[in-house]
Scaffold this motif. Structure first.
Motif, PDB file in Angstrom:
ATOM      1  N   ALA A 137     -18.481  56.665  66.173  1.00  0.00           N
ATOM      2  CA  ALA A 137     -17.436  56.336  67.151  1.00  0.00           C
ATOM      3  C   ALA A 137     -17.889  55.292  68.162  1.00  0.00           C
ATOM      4  O   ALA A 137     -17.092  54.843  68.989  1.00  0.00           O
ATOM      5  CB  ALA A 137     -16.995  57.603  67.881  1.00  0.00           C
ATOM      6  N   GLY A 138     -19.170  54.914  68.115  1.00  0.00           N
ATOM      7  CA  GLY A 138     -19.673  53.904  69.039  1.00  0.00           C
ATOM      8  C   GLY A 138     -20.353  54.458  70.268  1.00  0.00           C
ATOM      9  O   GLY A 138     -20.637  53.713  71.216  1.00  0.00           O
ATOM     10  N   VAL A 139     -20.641  55.753  70.266  1.00  0.00           N
ATOM     11  CA  VAL A 139     -21.330  56.385  71.392  1.00  0.00           C
ATOM     12  C   VAL A 139     -22.834  56.263  71.169  1.00  0.00           C
ATOM     13  O   VAL A 139     -23.323  56.482  70.054  1.00  0.00           O
ATOM     14  CB  VAL A 139     -20.933  57.869  71.519  1.00  0.00           C
ATOM     15  CG1 VAL A 139     -21.675  58.532  72.678  1.00  0.00           C
ATOM     16  CG2 VAL A 139     -19.425  57.993  71.704  1.00  0.00           C
TER      17      VAL A 139
ATOM     18  N   GLU B 198     -16.705  55.904  79.495  1.00  0.00           N
ATOM     19  CA  GLU B 198     -16.333  55.211  78.257  1.00  0.00           C
ATOM     20  C   GLU B 198     -16.778  56.015  77.037  1.00  0.00           C
ATOM     21  O   GLU B 198     -16.014  56.173  76.069  1.00  0.00           O
ATOM     22  CB  GLU B 198     -16.979  53.824  78.228  1.00  0.00           C
ATOM     23  CG  GLU B 198     -16.723  53.047  76.941  1.00  0.00           C
ATOM     24  CD  GLU B 198     -17.544  51.771  76.854  1.00  0.00           C
ATOM     25  OE1 GLU B 198     -17.652  51.216  75.741  1.00  0.00           O
ATOM     26  OE2 GLU B 198     -18.084  51.327  77.886  1.00  0.00           O
ATOM     27  N   TYR B 199     -18.003  56.538  77.077  1.00  0.00           N
ATOM     28  CA  TYR B 199     -18.511  57.330  75.955  1.00  0.00           C
ATOM     29  C   TYR B 199     -17.729  58.634  75.794  1.00  0.00           C
ATOM     30  O   TYR B 199     -17.458  59.072  74.669  1.00  0.00           O
ATOM     31  CB  TYR B 199     -19.995  57.628  76.150  1.00  0.00           C
ATOM     32  CG  TYR B 199     -20.907  56.453  75.878  1.00  0.00           C
ATOM     33  CD1 TYR B 199     -20.473  55.347  75.161  1.00  0.00           C
ATOM     34  CD2 TYR B 199     -22.224  56.459  76.342  1.00  0.00           C
ATOM     35  CE1 TYR B 199     -21.316  54.271  74.913  1.00  0.00           C
ATOM     36  CE2 TYR B 199     -23.079  55.389  76.095  1.00  0.00           C
ATOM     37  CZ  TYR B 199     -22.616  54.299  75.381  1.00  0.00           C
ATOM     38  OH  TYR B 199     -23.458  53.244  75.133  1.00  0.00           O
TER      39      TYR B 199
ATOM     40  N   LEU C  73     -14.612  57.684  74.018  1.00  0.00           N
ATOM     41  CA  LEU C  73     -14.855  57.420  72.601  1.00  0.00           C
ATOM     42  C   LEU C  73     -15.079  58.728  71.838  1.00  0.00           C
ATOM     43  O   LEU C  73     -14.603  58.884  70.706  1.00  0.00           O
ATOM     44  CB  LEU C  73     -16.068  56.500  72.436  1.00  0.00           C
ATOM     45  CG  LEU C  73     -15.880  55.044  72.860  1.00  0.00           C
ATOM     46  CD1 LEU C  73     -17.212  54.302  72.816  1.00  0.00           C
ATOM     47  CD2 LEU C  73     -14.853  54.347  71.971  1.00  0.00           C
TER      48      LEU C  73
ATOM     49  N   SER D 298     -11.435  60.296  71.627  1.00  0.00           N
ATOM     50  CA  SER D 298     -10.393  59.606  70.857  1.00  0.00           C
ATOM     51  C   SER D 298     -10.817  59.261  69.436  1.00  0.00           C
ATOM     52  O   SER D 298     -10.011  59.345  68.506  1.00  0.00           O
ATOM     53  CB  SER D 298      -9.959  58.332  71.588  1.00  0.00           C
ATOM     54  OG  SER D 298     -11.040  57.415  71.689  1.00  0.00           O
ATOM     55  N   ARG D 299     -12.086  58.877  69.248  1.00  0.00           N
ATOM     56  CA  ARG D 299     -12.530  58.444  67.920  1.00  0.00           C
ATOM     57  C   ARG D 299     -13.286  59.541  67.168  1.00  0.00           C
ATOM     58  O   ARG D 299     -13.027  59.774  65.989  1.00  0.00           O
ATOM     59  CB  ARG D 299     -13.408  57.198  68.042  1.00  0.00           C
ATOM     60  CG  ARG D 299     -12.665  55.979  68.559  1.00  0.00           C
ATOM     61  CD  ARG D 299     -13.546  54.741  68.489  1.00  0.00           C
ATOM     62  NE  ARG D 299     -12.898  53.583  69.101  1.00  0.00           N
ATOM     63  CZ  ARG D 299     -13.474  52.393  69.237  1.00  0.00           C
ATOM     64  NH1 ARG D 299     -14.720  52.208  68.796  1.00  0.00           N
ATOM     65  NH2 ARG D 299     -12.821  51.393  69.811  1.00  0.00           N
TER      66      ARG D 299
ATOM     67  N   GLU E  47      -6.249  57.139  74.736  1.00  0.00           N
ATOM     68  CA  GLU E  47      -5.924  56.577  73.422  1.00  0.00           C
ATOM     69  C   GLU E  47      -5.663  57.633  72.360  1.00  0.00           C
ATOM     70  O   GLU E  47      -5.580  57.322  71.179  1.00  0.00           O
ATOM     71  CB  GLU E  47      -7.056  55.653  72.969  1.00  0.00           C
ATOM     72  CG  GLU E  47      -7.225  54.425  73.852  1.00  0.00           C
ATOM     73  CD  GLU E  47      -8.227  53.440  73.287  1.00  0.00           C
ATOM     74  OE1 GLU E  47      -8.562  53.559  72.095  1.00  0.00           O
ATOM     75  OE2 GLU E  47      -8.659  52.560  74.038  1.00  0.00           O
TER      76      GLU E  47
END
Length: 262
Positions: free
Chosen positions: A132-134, A181-182, A185, A188-189, A261
């Protein structure tokens, strides 16, 4: 039953692995804490070049110990070896986070089964978070009650916890923004709530002053029956810490951003 010949072979393998422990004081830790099955699993991982030598303990707790280790893997010369202790872990507390997770709906509710599932759960959660980009420790492999992952540190010295880092106002604001932000993520992801997020479970990479989220064994899917309670607890923990650093924080605004999101 295990034959005498096979038992002798197992003991030889365990002795061989013990010799890979670099620090002699750590051999006593292994003798006191880890059972034969755990040592056999470590031996099997060493045969696959995941572990060349075990170093010292970098973190201890009621549920698990984390050791530094040397690996032959080209992309991971240093790894973290997290070993969940079957004999002492608080498996009753773990059950609150396992039950209700459809990924583990079929497991037996014995101490051993819960703890073995916990190791798999943290591996899966770390992988989902990474995808997820974390920024989390990259998970490599799990075997039995053992999780191998990226070592966040250098030369056996781990990066510090957020609580121990002196931050400028600018650094604190940037790190707070990144953590939110994390969290977004994750939600949502990865569709996860960390469920134990605080200044204790965030490392700071001192090379770039970026936060690294750790300890995700208890993380739950967002449709877990306690997900909302856990999310609000995470938000309260992060807000409380950064308010002490004079960062303006609004908890409801944080939750709105995290869920934006979805």
């Amino acid at each position: 039953m295990v034959s005498d010949k096979n038992l002798s072979r197992m003991e030889e393998r365990i002795d061989e692995f013990r010799m890979r422990i670099k620090d002699s004081s750590q051999r006593e830790v292994f003798a006191d804490v880890f059972d034969t099955a755990t040592l056999m699993a470590l031996y099997e991982l060493s045969k696959k070049s995941y572990i060349t030598a075990m170093g010292g303990s970098v973190s201890t707790g009621k549920e698990a110990n984390i050791f530094h280790a040397i690996s032959k893997k080209d992309d991971a010369p240093e790894i973290a070896v997290k070993i969940y202790m079957i004999s002492t872990a608080n498996f009753n507390a773990m059950k609150d986070y396992i039950l209700g997770d459809p990924r583990f709906s079929g497991i037996k509710q014995t101490r051993k089964d819960i703890i073995l599932a916990w190791a798999k759960k943290e591996f899966k959660n770390l992988k989902r978070a990474e995808d997820a980009g974390v920024r989390v420790p990259k998970p490599y492999i799990t075997r039995r009650n053992i999780l191998l992952m990226e070592f966040i540190g250098k030369d056996g010295v781990p990066m510090p916890q957020l609580k121990d880092v002196k931050l400028t106002q600018k650094e604190a604001q940037r790190i707070f923004n990144r953590i939110v932000e994390y969290m977004a993520l994750l939600y949502s992801r990865a569709r996860l709530v960390h469920a134990d997020l605080s200044e204790y479970n965030i490392l700071i990479d001192m090379n770039n002053m970026e936060p690294v989220i750790i300890d995700m064994g208890q993380s739950v899917m967002i449709d877990h029956f306690n997900a909302e309670k856990f999310l609000r607890r995470d938000v309260d923990n992060i807000a409380h810490f950064f308010k002490k650093l004079n960062i303006p924080v609004n908890e409801e605004r944080m939750i709105s951003i995290i869920k934006e999101e979805v």
